[in-house]
Every structure is written in C-alpha cells, then in structure tokens.
Design a protein around this motif. Structure first.
Motif, PDB file in Angstrom:
ATOM      1  N   HIS A 205       0.851  -1.187   0.000  1.00 44.03           N
ATOM      2  CA  HIS A 205       0.000   0.000   0.000  1.00 44.03           C
ATOM      3  C   HIS A 205       0.887   1.238   0.000  1.00 44.03           C
ATOM      4  O   HIS A 205       1.960   1.250   0.599  1.00 44.03           O
ATOM      5  N   ARG A 206       0.444   2.277  -0.683  1.00 47.28           N
ATOM      6  CA  ARG A 206       1.252   3.500  -0.789  1.00 47.28           C
ATOM      7  C   ARG A 206       0.489   4.681  -0.225  1.00 47.28           C
ATOM      8  O   ARG A 206      -0.727   4.783  -0.371  1.00 47.28           O
ATOM      9  N   SER A 215       5.808   3.150   1.020  1.00 42.83           N
ATOM     10  CA  SER A 215       5.174   1.887   0.631  1.00 42.83           C
ATOM     11  C   SER A 215       5.117   0.983   1.854  1.00 42.83           C
ATOM     12  O   SER A 215       6.104   0.869   2.597  1.00 42.83           O
ATOM     13  N   ASP A 248       8.392   4.716  -3.548  1.00 43.64           N
ATOM     14  CA  ASP A 248       7.163   4.351  -4.254  1.00 43.64           C
ATOM     15  C   ASP A 248       7.391   3.010  -4.936  1.00 43.64           C
ATOM     16  O   ASP A 248       8.127   2.911  -5.922  1.00 43.64           O
ATOM     17  N   GLY A 250       5.363   1.330  -6.592  1.00 45.60           N
ATOM     18  CA  GLY A 250       4.468   1.102  -7.718  1.00 45.60           C
ATOM     19  C   GLY A 250       5.178   0.744  -8.999  1.00 45.60           C
ATOM     20  O   GLY A 250       4.628   0.028  -9.843  1.00 45.60           O
ATOM     21  N   ASP A 251       6.416   1.218  -9.173  1.00 48.33           N
ATOM     22  CA  ASP A 251       7.142   0.927 -10.409  1.00 48.33           C
ATOM     23  C   ASP A 251       8.340   0.025 -10.172  1.00 48.33           C
ATOM     24  O   ASP A 251       9.256  -0.036 -10.984  1.00 48.33           O
TER      25      ASP A 251
END
Length: 558
Positions: A205-206, A215, A248, A250-251
């Motif tokens: 989760h961010r 994160s 992050d 996400g990437d």
C-alpha cells in the motif's frame, strides 16, 4: 528453485502425497494461510503452507484447491499437527486439479520452511540482491547478537539505498534505519495500512505524507505446521507488524518486490521470538487471574504475586502497588473471537514508551478470559524521606493509554469493531486485587456506553455504588445476595418462572409496569403476578425504595 528440490531436502520434513509429474514447477515464493479464499494475496508461483483450519468438512477441499490452482501456485503443503493424517478429500481434490500436495511433519515449523524457501529463491537472483538477502538471513538467524530488525533495515539502506521502519499496528516504532519517524507520521502510516488491509486491497500500500511517499508491506507472523491460523482478517489485522519503506513501490521490478517480501518474512521470525518471550508473563497473569476469580485466599494470591513481581519488574523484588486494566474487542455478528485480539492489543498499548525496540516492556502481563483481556500491571512506589511508601510512581490513566493509538486502531476496527478499555485504581495488597478487577470491568462498561470505536474509562468515572461494591468482603456479598436471591433462584429452577429476569427488568424500568410488561412481552396482570410472587418469597415490598435498592445491589453483586 523447483518443488523437487524441496522434497529432497530432508530437514524440511515434506512427504509427497500427489502430483509427482508436476515436481519441476518453479517456486517463486512462499505463503502461510488458513483463509478459505486467499486469492487476493497470491500472485503465482508460491508454495502455500496451511494448517487446514479453513476445512470444516470434506466439501471445503475442492473450492480451496480450485482457488489455488487458478492463482497459479506451485504447490500446497499441509501440516499434520492439527488433524493428523491429511484428509483423503484434500488429496483427491489436488489430484483432480493437478496441484502437487505435500504433508508437513508436525515437528517442523512453517517458519523453517518459509526461511528456507526465501533463502533459496533469493539466492538464485543475481548481483547485490542475492548478497543482501543472504546477509539478512545470517543476521536474523544469529539471534540477539545479530542485531535484530534494526541491522536488517540498516542493510537495506546501505545496500539498496532504502530507508525503512518496522511499526506496530498502533504506530509504535519497533525498528528503523535513519532518523526516527515522528509520532504523527507513524500513526498515519499504521492507520493507512490497517484501513487498506480491512478493505482487502493487495499490498504494498502506498501513502504520501508531507510530500514523501511510503510503501507499506505487512509482516505476518509465522506458525508451527498445522497450528490454526486466522480464517478472518479481523483476527490478525490488529496484531501484525508492518514494514514502511520510504519509496514508491508502484514501479518496482518483481525482483525488488520479492526481496522486500522476503525481508518481511525474516522479520516475522523475530516477531515470533518476541511473542515467545511473553509466554511466561501471560502464564503468570493467567494464574493470578484464576486465583482472584475463584475467590482464593489473599495469602495464596499474595504468594503468587511475589513470584510474578520479579519477572515483571526485575530488580525490584516485590511490587508495592498493582493496577488492573481490562480490554474487550467486539465485532458485529460475534463470529470472530475477541479475546486473543484484545490480549495482543492490550500488550501493545501497555508497552512502556521508554522501552524501545522489538522486546516487550517488562511490566506487561496480560491474560484473556472469554472475550476479555486482563492486564496485571505492577507499579513501583516513590519512597518517602524516611523510606516509607508514598504510593505508585507511574499509575496508568485511561485517556492517556489511548490518546496516541486512537487513530490507527479506529482504522483497523473499521465499521464493525469496537475496543473498550477500563482502568482500576492502584491497590497495594492481594486483598484489593479482586476489587481492582471488578472496578476495571465496571469502568470498561462505562466506556462501552459511550459512542466511538475506541473508548476508555477510569476508576474515577464510576458511580458511587459501582465504586464501593467491588470492595465489599466476599462473605458479606455472598450472604447478602443469598438472602435475597436464593429463594427466587430455587423457585425458577422448580417452576421455570423467570422471576430473576423479571426482577431485573422491573428495576431497569424504574418500576414502570407498562414499560416492563412491554419489554418482557407480558400482559400487565402477568407481570403483577410475578412481582407479587417475588415479594411473597422474599418478604420484601417492591413499592418501597429501600427494598428496590437492596434488590438492585444484590443483582449487581451476584
């Protein structure tokens, strides 16, 4: 690594029950679960470990196996500790769905298998990632000398330039690399994590706070093979630690995500050690609680307290004062047991803020009975000028206990949970411990009557009669209640007349015939007959204030 390599590792205690033709499947990770539907936590390639707590009957095996097969897991390993031999229906379901199935010997901990898989999978990665994981493993398995989670997080910083912190569900910082996070940031991170877990969102989760992205990765506790795990997220959401990384994710590539997942699994081993250290304190609290609740002699309770005090307050010898804290977690529907959840939460709430790191505060001793958790807290005294006892030095206050944890816990409780907490006054002898326990329970009931997800009340908030009742001597209590209520109880047993419930309702309705009859779904004449029978059996008059008060007190003390 492949499944075949796991089967050939004798130390893992795996026995193949089906799926020999699938042993060349690649294992990319490991997951322990007893959820009936763990699909949201699966990404494919995992070895799934289960204690079979999800299985209620033979019909449950096929749906569970289909979910695993559909998620693309590498294989399933079931513990033998809970049910003994693995059920035939599970073996058949795995064969139909071409899912390799292993039995795990009851002497092998799931944590051992998890650590081995994480080490092997990570070791196959190239370059610095493999080196970091190996160094983490050596540090985490070397015990306290290895430095614990702090050193592991320092390695993340030095090797991968990642700043990270381990937080409790209340937002307490357990370990960290770099400068400590502020209490506000910790509370916000814990709250976001708990809200995300309750909503079923997949991690990491961010969250962005003051322009910085974090994160969040869950740290779930390990378990012995076959030990029952929570079948509902509410059973663990308020006790699991989390790893917050200043980045992050996400990437991130899959390799780096796998690395962080491996780190959380290794830190979970440290969490298991921490819980093992609390076993003695929990047992002491349970023994004292049982003595108090069964009306044991004060001398017997005092003897047990003398044993407990050096464990809870090393170096003090004896504790001149004690406080009792009672907590309860209630979930709507009542299908989730609240006692273990409340016990874990109360242990966390009572951690001494001056004691940093993953080890629990020395003064924590929490038992649970039913849906309640009960803490026995020793308080050191302030010596006077002449060495006399001047009273407790660090007495607990209800509002202060919850002030810093209300925000994250409210997120974890969601819309269907409540935490209520009551704190007694300090007592300085075994004779006062029973009164302190009842006082804390009464205070918790006061808190339960208030709105809000997280509520507390202290002894100073109790009404006068509630404050006095716990300290009435046991023999006086028994004689008083027996004189008034035993004739009614005997009559109820013989005739099923429900005189006791009728009396409680009548007093609760302030003697209103209409309201009481409506509440009990009775005709007023029937109610009058029952009240008349109560008066006849007890030689009391329920129209008199004095007799009403006597009945009220007797019911409260029974």
């Amino acid at each position: 690594m492949r499944l075949r390599a796991l089967l050939e590792t004798e130390a893992l205690g795996l026995r193949l029950l089906g799926g020999e033709e699938e042993l060349d499947r690649t294992v990319r990770g490991v997951m322990t679960t007893d959820l009936r539907d763990p699909s949201r936590y699966l990404s494919g390639g995992e070895l799934v470990l289960t204690g079979l707590a999800w299985r209620r009957n033979s019909a449950d095996s096929e749906p569970f196996v289909r979910i695993l097969a559909g998620a693309g897991v590498a294989g399933l390993a079931a513990g033998e500790a809970e049910l003994g031999d693995i059920p035939d229906d599970l073996v058949s379901a795995c064969r139909r769905n071409r899912l390799p199935l292993f039995a795990v010997n009851e002497d092998v901990a799931f944590a051992t298998i998890t650590e081995y898989v994480v080490r092997q999978v990570s070791g196959e990665r190239a370059g610095d990632l493999a080196a970091v994981v190996d160094r983490h493993r050596r540090l985490m398995t070397s015990g306290p000398a290895g430095g614990g989670p702090d050193v592991v997080l320092d390695l993340l910083t030095t090797d991968l330039d990642l700043r990270a912190w381990v937080l409790s569900p209340t937002g307490r910082q357990i370990a960290g690399a770099g400068a400590p996070l502020t209490p506000g940031v910790c509370a916000a991170l814990a709250g976001e994590h708990l809200a995300a877990v309750r909503s079923g969102r997949r991690g990491p989760h961010r969250i962005s706070i003051q322009g910085i992205t974090y994160s969040l990765f869950p740290i779930r506790q390990g378990a012995r093979a076959g030990a029952p795990a929570g079948r509902d997220v509410r059973e663990s959401v308020l006790s699991d630690w989390l790893l917050a990384v200043e980045a992050d994710a996400g990437d991130w590539p899959a390799e780096r995500l796998d690395l962080l997942q491996g780190v959380t699994q290794l830190i979970a081993v440290e969490r298991d050690r921490r819980d093992a250290a609390r076993t003695v304190r929990r047992r002491l609290a349970q023994e004292v609680l049982e003595l108090v609740q069964t009306g044991a002699a004060p001398a017997e309770i005092a003897a047990r307290l003398r044993v407990a005090a050096p464990v809870l307050l090393p170096g003090l010898g004896t504790a001149p004062h004690w406080q009792v804290v009672v907590a309860r977690v209630d979930w709507e529907g009542g299908e989730v047991p609240g006692g273990p959840v409340a016990q874990s939460l109360l242990e966390e709430i009572l951690v001494d803020p001056s004691v940093s790191g993953p080890e629990p505060s020395d003064r924590i001793a929490v038992a649970h009975a039913g849906d309640e958790a009960i803490a026995l807290v020793p308080l050191p005294a302030l010596p006077g000028d002449g060495g006399e006892d001047k009273g407790p030095d660090t007495a607990l206050h209800a509002d202060a206990l919850l002030a810093a944890v209300r925000e994250p816990l409210s997120a974890g409780l969601g819309e269907d949970g409540r935490l209520t907490l009551g704190v007694s006054a300090a007592v300085h002898s075994a004779e006062g411990l029973r009164g302190a326990l009842e006082e804390a329970r009464h205070a918790r009931r006061v808190a339960a009557a208030r709105p809000g997800r997280v509520c507390a009340a202290g002894h100073h908030e109790l009404a006068s009669h509630v404050l006095l009742l716990p300290f009435v001597p046991d023999d006086v209590r028994r004689a008083f209640t027996a004189r008034l209520l035993d004739p009614l109880r005997d009559y109820d047993r013989r005739h099923r007349a429900e005189l006791i419930p009728t009396l409680e309702a009548f007093l609760d309705c302030d003697g209103s015939w209409t309201r009481c009859a409506t509440r009990l779904h009775l005709h007023v004449n029937t109610l009058r007959y029952r009240v008349g029978r109560i008066e006849q059996l007890t030689s009391r008059d329920l129209s008199r204030l004095e007799d009403k008060l006597d009945f009220f007190l007797a019911l409260r003390m029974s």
